[in-house]
Every structure is written in structure tokens, then in C-alpha cells.
Design a protein around this motif. Structure first.
Motif, mmCIF file in Angstrom:
data_model
loop_
_atom_site.group_PDB
_atom_site.id
_atom_site.type_symbol
_atom_site.label_atom_id
_atom_site.label_comp_id
_atom_site.label_asym_id
_atom_site.label_seq_id
_atom_site.Cartn_x
_atom_site.Cartn_y
_atom_site.Cartn_z
ATOM 1 N N ASP A 38 0.740 -1.111 -0.033
ATOM 2 C CA ASP A 38 -0.080 0.139 0.103
ATOM 3 C C ASP A 38 0.881 1.369 -0.016
ATOM 4 O O ASP A 38 1.819 1.394 0.636
ATOM 5 N N HIS A 48 -1.221 2.100 9.313
ATOM 6 C CA HIS A 48 -1.834 0.959 9.942
ATOM 7 C C HIS A 48 -0.943 -0.127 9.464
ATOM 8 O O HIS A 48 -0.216 -0.225 8.667
ATOM 9 N N ALA A 96 2.075 0.429 7.243
ATOM 10 C CA ALA A 96 1.824 1.475 6.049
ATOM 11 C C ALA A 96 1.967 2.930 6.742
ATOM 12 O O ALA A 96 1.140 3.002 7.562
ATOM 13 N N GLU A 150 1.761 6.750 6.590
ATOM 14 C CA GLU A 150 1.248 7.691 5.635
ATOM 15 C C GLU A 150 0.640 8.818 6.004
ATOM 16 O O GLU A 150 -0.629 9.161 6.425
ATOM 17 N N GLU A 162 2.803 7.983 1.348
ATOM 18 C CA GLU A 162 2.631 6.547 1.933
ATOM 19 C C GLU A 162 3.718 5.532 1.331
ATOM 20 O O GLU A 162 3.999 5.441 0.168
HETATM 21 MG MG MG Z 1 -2.766 2.643 3.587
#
Ligand code: MG
Ligand code: MG
Length: 264
Positions: free
Chosen positions: A117, A180, A213, A215, A247
Motif C-alpha cells: 500500500d 496501519h 503502512a 502515511e 505513503e
Molecule cells: Mg494505507
């Protein structure tokens, strides 16, 4: 936050390599779309190209079909395309980008059961110096996180440095959305906020095998965000100031950090 820490699933070296393979696809999407961004191109065209790349890779676009309690329909696209005051979750559409716009592209892919991601904000043609500064500072906030992640450190210490850098330039740090954990699912524990609060929400220990991740979402004006329209998806700044979003998916290693969405 002891309970949340206990539920963070640490990844093996093999799992981290699988996440890197997914991250490579995400990186390719962002690189190609970054080259396509120019005045006149539509975000629907960017989305169509992203969809082709993900399909050719054998991966699955993670955002398509996602449901959200406040949204009126499942997310309809492969990428989130958020223009100017749109912060996140913009829906690709047929409106052409104009010179001076900025566009945040967010892409998530699952490949062989593991996720990557990442997001980038691109200028459309020439942008004003203030807008360029927003992009540069937000990219730097992510770079600070990547530089400061160390095994044994608390996330709170990293988040404090991220927040400080954004606010130093008078920018806002979005509170309603954060990074996350990530792995077999796009969204895993822990929550990874880009700011600190007195309640020590979102604090956890960075341990080897923790995959996140990270971001930062940074606003040119106030940090407050609202839903833009009745789709229930597109998040905009309340004061309609512009927002940037960078991110990367990273893994904490024995010695530091490994970025899984940098195309290596
Ligand atoms: Mg994300
Ligand atoms: Mg993302």
C-alpha cells in the motif's frame, strides 16, 4: 496500549519478501501514473492504467469493492485519486486535471496473499511555490518516519517528529485518518497515527517483523476534514485548503527499516 501491542502480528522474512513483491506492483503503478499526470488527463484514465498494471501482475486491487459504514456504495476503483482539497478516498472521474492542481494517488495490491500500500502526491504542470512546499514537506515527513524507525523504539517518538516537521511549516496533520499495520490484510493492527496525543493513543513498540503502512496526510490550512459529497467516500479539508499524502509500506528489521514499496 499493551493489549493492542500484543495483537500486532510479526512477519517472517519470507512474508516480508512476499509483501515486497506486492509492493513492487504498487510502486510500478505509482511510477507509471506519475509519468501520465499532466494537464488534460483524467483521473479515470489514470485508474484504467492502474487496473491494467495490477491485472498484468497477477495481483488484486485492494480498494475496489471495499465497503465503509458511511459510504453509499462500495469503492468503485483501483486507485484513490484525490485532487487539491481532497485528502483521501477520492473517486476517479472524467474531469480533466488542470495546470496547478495536485493529485494524490493511493494504490493497494494483494499478490500471492500479501499486501502492499503506497501513495504519492503529484503536481499537475507548474504549481505555486506554496503548493510545492506542501508536497516537499509531506514527502519529508514520510522520509523522517522512515529514517527514525528503529527496533525497540516507540512509535510515539517517531510520530512526534513527523508532526513537528509538518507543523513547523504551519501545516496541519490530519487526525481522523492514519496509517496501519499491513500484511495478509490491508488493514491490520496497530493504528499508526501521524501525531501524538496526551492519551498516548496509537503508541506501540517497533519490533523486528512489524510491518506498517506509514502515511502522513498534511494540509496547507487547518487539519479538520469533512466528507465532500453524498457518496460518503471523498474526504476534503473543512477549509478547502489543499492536502498532500505520501505513503510507503515498511518492515521494521533487526537494524532499522526496510521500505517494501520503493521498487527494489
Ligand atoms: Mg494505507
Ligand atoms: Mg494507501
Amino acid at each position: 496500549m499493551v493489549a493492542a501491542t500484543a495483537r500486532i502480528v510479526l512477519k517472517s522474512a519470507r512474508e516480508i519478501e512476499l509483501m515486497r513483491a506486492a509492493g513492487r506492483v504498487v510502486h510500478r503503478v505509482l511510477e507509471e501514473l506519475g509519468r501520465m499526470v499532466r494537464p488534460g488527463v483524467t483521473t479515470a484514465e489514470l485508474d484504467a492504467r492502474a487496473e491494467e498494471i495490477v491485472r498484468e501482475s497477477g495481483g488484486i486491487a485492494l480498494f475496489k469493492g471495499v465497503r465503509h459504514p458511511q459510504a453509499r456504495f462500495p469503492f468503485p476503483a483501483c486507485i484513490c485519486a484525490s485532487v487539491n482539497e481532497e485528502v483521501v478516498h477520492g473517486i476517479p472521474k472524467d474531469r480533466p486535471l488542470r495546470p496547478g492542481d495536485i493529485i494524490s494517488v493511493d494504490c493497494g495490491v494483494r499478490l500471492k496473499g500479501y499486501c502492499g500500500d503506497a501513495a504519492r502526491t503529484f503536481p499537475v504542470g507548474a504549481v505555486s511555490p506554496d503548493v510545492q512546499r506542501l508536497l516537499d514537506v509531506t514527502r519529508e515527513v514520510l522520509a523522517i518516519a522512515i529514517r527514525e524507525i528503529q527496533p525497540g523504539r516507540r512509535w510515539r517518538e517517531v510520530a512526534r517528529l513527523m508532526q513537528r516537521r509538518a507543523e513547523e511549516d504551519g501545516f496541519g496533520v490530519v487526525r481522523e485518518f492514519c496509517g496501519h499495520g499491513i500484511g495478509q490484510q490491508m488493514h491490520e493492527l496497530p493504528n499508526v497515527p501521524n501525531y501524538v496525543d496526551r492519551q498516548r493513543n496509537g503508541d506501540f513498540e517497533l519490533r523486528p517483523g512489524t510491518t506498517l503502512a506509514v502515511e502522513p496526510m498534511v494540509t496547507a490550512g487547518r487539519a479538520d476534514v469533512v466528507l465532500a459529497d453524498d457518496s460518503g467516500w471523498t474526504v476534503v479539508t473543512r477549509d478547502r485548503s489543499r492536502a498532500a499524502h505520501f505513503e510507503d509500506t515498511v518492515a521494521v528489521t533487526e537494524s532499522g527499516v526496510d521500505v517494501l514499496t520503493d521498487g527494489r
